[in-house]
Design a protein around this motif. Structure first.
Motif, PDB file in Angstrom:
ATOM      1  N   ALA A 360       1.024  -1.380  -0.110  1.00 52.43           N
ATOM      2  CA  ALA A 360      -0.465  -0.668   0.139  1.00 52.43           C
ATOM      3  C   ALA A 360       1.206   1.267   0.364  1.00 52.43           C
ATOM      4  O   ALA A 360       0.445   2.369  -0.399  1.00 52.43           O
ATOM      5  N   LEU A 361       2.127   0.934   0.445  1.00 52.03           N
ATOM      6  CA  LEU A 361       3.369   2.661   0.868  1.00 52.03           C
ATOM      7  C   LEU A 361       4.192   1.645  -0.094  1.00 52.03           C
ATOM      8  O   LEU A 361       4.437   0.682   0.091  1.00 52.03           O
ATOM      9  N   PRO A 362       5.010   2.954  -0.149  1.00 53.56           N
ATOM     10  CA  PRO A 362       6.054   2.706  -1.171  1.00 53.56           C
ATOM     11  C   PRO A 362       6.970   2.216  -0.162  1.00 53.56           C
ATOM     12  O   PRO A 362       6.956   2.699   1.330  1.00 53.56           O
ATOM     13  N   SER A 363       8.502   1.121  -0.112  1.00 56.63           N
ATOM     14  CA  SER A 363       9.328   0.385   1.159  1.00 56.63           C
ATOM     15  C   SER A 363      10.102   1.334   1.401  1.00 56.63           C
ATOM     16  O   SER A 363      10.696   1.620   1.938  1.00 56.63           O
ATOM     17  N   SER A 364      10.735   2.529   0.375  1.00 55.57           N
ATOM     18  CA  SER A 364      11.425   3.443   0.963  1.00 55.57           C
ATOM     19  C   SER A 364      10.934   4.728  -0.511  1.00 55.57           C
ATOM     20  O   SER A 364      10.460   4.597  -1.190  1.00 55.57           O
TER      21      SER A 364
END
Lengths: 585, 215
Positions: A360-364
């Motif tokens: 759901a969200l970028p890992s970085s």
């Protein structure tokens, strides 16, 4: 006769004394209305002529010297052309109908309530978000690999890869309609808010409800008819826009075949220059399509009127309208939520590092997309700011001169002037921008800053005028009477009293014009001729590539600029006139 | 205020669509008040608009207005020097209290400091010394009325036009402000036209009364 002569003595040439004197603005304001009309109508007239002639085969630049109907015949042979026409017609009508109905249910169901005030504060700033950014935001939300699917995957859907669904670019144009509805609801809401004070809505609602009618019924029977008359031109503008939109259609619309305006742009940009005849004939077809949509809409208006009358004449109370009220609220709230969520997701993508499906969200997070974009951003950003500032500034200046002239003559031009203002918003852009491009080439203005400013001004001016005329007209004239009584001339009164007092409204009108200019896609690509690009034209051009990080950068920037303008417009008077309670709103 | 001159309204007639609203023929001596009384909607305020030079073109007016030997009718509004007080003080909201008065000082006094000194002295006259830097919106109703009167005063008007100037004040304040304005007009020897629907105003004005419209 003697009395008439005396009358002249008393009132100096029959106009307000103190204005037609050396102290007034003289020729500046006297010629302002004519100049403004020229700015509005001139480009449309010449542009339409420049579209019409090539459509009938006359285009000396390309050797077309004879009039012929063959380009229209070619047009009817283009595969899928009628489907494209149908798509434009239907998406336009459905968009307008859904937006207006949801808005009507919401306003009727919540007028004067707490939620109404909340939505008013929430929706007003959303008007500044450009169409293209809204469309990108929606696409990033609802695409198969978009945020909504990510949020429910894999735990709910079991998907570990984006599903093979045609959600955006669907062949029915549903996602395009959704993108347009989301953006038109705030517009219609603000137009409604501006019209409400001219309709005795509070008393009518109270009266209706005391007779046992539900909120929505009271509103529809008693307030809506006169309210609709006030916002009708804006509704037609929405309809015309939705039938002829290019940028949103490129980002969300169907592709095989695309809606009519998208295909026209393809032909216009075809390396084979003879395709321009076809494009021009198509632009005439677009005008007819929009005209047909308006005709159908006028029929729908009748039908709606008959339906409302039927319910009203039977005394239907419709007191239990909870579902309708919720539908209105839900629709309007969803529109607001979609725009806000879309902007957020654009922002996240612009700084996303590795972002795998279905996270759901970028890992970085990384600033790399921005860093890489900046060198290429500088030029379009400069052009964007220059064109927006100049066109909005000119529009404010022309508007102020016209309004001051109105002050002198006490003649606002009435309905005719209003129709003229709406003309650039109701005639489909594409039908006269093709011709405007020819005119620009002939005049050596294509790809020039001044050409672009003129093209933007046509669309910026109506919004600036509509935004500024209400506060200007509701200004308490007694301040000026007092100033004159104190011996202040007209110039001094305007600059020392009226303009400072209206500074907030003037800056807001400027910000409105600025935002409208930022959002312009078609005038930019047509008159910019590829040499001058703006953030908006670059962003839309990127849509085909599908690089979400770069699109995120451009679309987010496109959203931020108008917001900055509005923030400055709000903050500046507060700074200049801090400690001035009487100027607060 | 050495140029005290009377005001002459010579056969003034104002009508709307052929219907006469007001007909006045009067001479107002310096320091005297002419009161025009009538119900709202009777058009009594059009007389003030006519004298000030702001009559809406929908009205037809005839006659002459003379201040001493100067014919006002041929002058634009800003050259008539007709000071006006409305029922609202209408202090310019974007200017400080001091600048509200300073802006009214005639243009022949061009020095910024000189203009501000005049304004400061005007504030002192009505016990508002030290209020110069204030936001006009923070003043009380009585204070605003005093500033409005000083603003008119420093502009050195030929005459004073009062358009129901006391009607929005509460009853305690009304008498006070009324007295202040009339005292001032008498002291400055200004001819005054007062438009009102309040009998007490007319009584306090202590001058000729013209009734307008059917009561």
């Amino acid at each position: 006769m003697a009395a008439a002569l005396r009358c002249r003595e008393l009132t100096v040439q029959g106009t307000t004394p103190g204005i037609e004197t050396g102290a007034g603005f003289g020729p500046l304001t006297r010629h302002a209305p004519a100049l403004t009309i020229a700015v509005l109508v001139g480009p449309i007239l010449f542009g339409f002529l420049g579209t019409l002639l090539p459509a009938f085969g006359y285009l000396p630049g390309l050797g077309g010297m004879t009039f012929t109907l063959s380009h229209f015949a070619d047009l009817t042979d283009v595969p899928g052309i009628w489907r494209s026409v149908g798509l434009s017609l239907v998406t336009g009508l459905v968009t307008t109908l859904i937006s207006l109905l949801l808005l009507m249910l919401f306003v009727g169901g919540h007028l004067g309530g707490r939620l109404f005030g909340l939505m008013r504060r929430l929706l007003a700033p959303l008007l500044a978000v450009p169409h293209a950014a809204t469309a990108f935001g929606l696409a990033f939300l609802i695409a198969p690999s978009g945020e909504i699917v990510r949020l429910v995957s894999p735990w709910l859907t079991g998907w570990s890869r984006p599903p093979d669904l045609f959600i955006i670019h669907d062949s029915m144009g549903l996602s395009m309609i959704a993108g347009l509805v989301v953006k038109e609801i705030p517009f219609l809401f603000l137009v409604t808010l501006a019209a409400l004070p001219q309709v005795p809505h509070a008393d009518s609602m109270r009266l209706g409800r005391s007779l046992g009618y539900g909120r929505v019924a009271s509103f529809t029977y008693l307030v809506w008819p006169s309210l609709y008359r006030q916002i009708r031109l804006a509704v037609l503008a929405v309809l015309a826009y939705a039938t002829s939109v290019v940028d949103v259609a490129l980002i969300l619309g169907p592709q095989l075949p695309a809606t009519l305006p998208v295909r026209l742009i393809e032909w216009m940009n075809d390396p084979d220059l003879s395709m321009r005849y076809l494009a021009s004939a198509g632009a005439v077809l677009q005008l007819l399509t929009t005209l047909a949509a308006i005709m159908i809409w006028l029929g729908l208006e009748r039908l709606g009127g008959v339906l409302v009358a039927a319910f009203r004449d039977r005394g239907r109370r419709l007191a239990r309208d909870g579902a309708a009220r919720s539908l209105g609220l839900g629709g309007v709230a969803l529109a607001a939520l979609t725009i806000v969520a879309g902007i957020l997701i654009l922002a996240v993508w612009s700084v996303a590092g590795l972002w795998q499906f279905p996270d759901a969200l970028p890992s970085s997070l990384t600033g790399r997309s921005w860093m890489r974009a900046v060198p290429r951003l500088v030029e379009p950003l400069t052009v964007t700011l220059a064109v927006a500032t100049l066109s909005a500034g000119l529009a404010v200046l022309l508007t102020l001169l016209c309004l001051e002239r109105e002050n002198e003559t006490r003649n606002s031009g009435g309905t005719r002037a209003l129709m003229l203002l709406y003309l650039p918003l109701i005639v489909p852009q594409i039908s006269f921008l093709f011709g405007m491009q020819y005119c620009a080439i002939l005049g050596g203005l294509d790809g020039s800053l001044s050409g672009m400013v003129i093209a933007h001004l046509v669309f910026v001016l109506p919004y600036v005028f509509l935004s500024l005329s209400d506060p200007w007209r509701s200004y308490d004239r007694r301040y000026e009477t007092i100033a004159a009584g104190l011996g202040m001339g007209r110039m001094r009164t305007v600059f020392r009293i009226r303009l400072p007092m209206l500074s907030r409204a003037i800056l807001t009108a400027f910000a409105v014009g600025f935002a409208v200019s930022i959002g312009q896609y078609l005038p930019t690509v047509m008159i910019g001729a590829g040499r001058l690009t703006t953030i908006t034209s670059e962003a839309v051009a990127l849509s085909a590539g599908g690089n979400r990080r770069v699109i995120g950068v451009y679309a987010f920037l496109q959203t931020i600029l108008p917001f900055l303008a509005f923030a400055i417009a709000t903050a500046l008077p507060g700074l200049l006139f801090r400690n001035r309670r009487g100027l607060r709103v | 205020m050495d140029r005290a001159t009377g005001l002459r309204l010579e056969n003034i007639s104002i009508s709307l669509e052929g219907r006469e609203l007001i007909a006045v023929d009067a001479t107002i001596a310096p320091g005297e008040v002419l009161t025009v009384m009538g119900p709202s909607g009777s058009g009594k305020s059009t007389l003030i608009a006519c004298v000030a030079g702001f009559l809406d073109p929908v009205f037809e007016a005839s006659g002459r207005i003379l201040s001493g030997d100067t014919e006002l009718t041929s002058l634009p509004a800003e050259a008539r020097h007709a000071g006006i007080l409305f029922q609202d003080p209408l202090l310019f909201p974007h200017l400080s209290v001091l600048d509200n008065i300073a802006i009214a000082v005639p243009q022949r006094i061009s020095g910024r400091n000189e203009r501000r000194d005049i304004a400061r002295a005007a504030l002192e006259r009505v016990d508002l010394a030290g209020f110069g830097d204030r936001d006009p919106d923070t003043l009380s109703g009585g204070q605003k009325a005093r500033v409005a009167l000083q603003r008119v005063t420093v502009s050195e008007p030929r005459l004073l036009l009062l358009d129901e100037p006391f009607s929005k004040l509460d009853s305690a304040l009304r008498g006070q402000v009324r007295e202040m304005v009339f005292d001032h007009a008498r002291a400055a020897r200004l001819p005054v036209i007062l438009v009102t629907h309040d009998g007490a105003d007319a009584e306090a004005a202590n001058g000729r009364i013209i009734a307008v419209g059917s009561l």
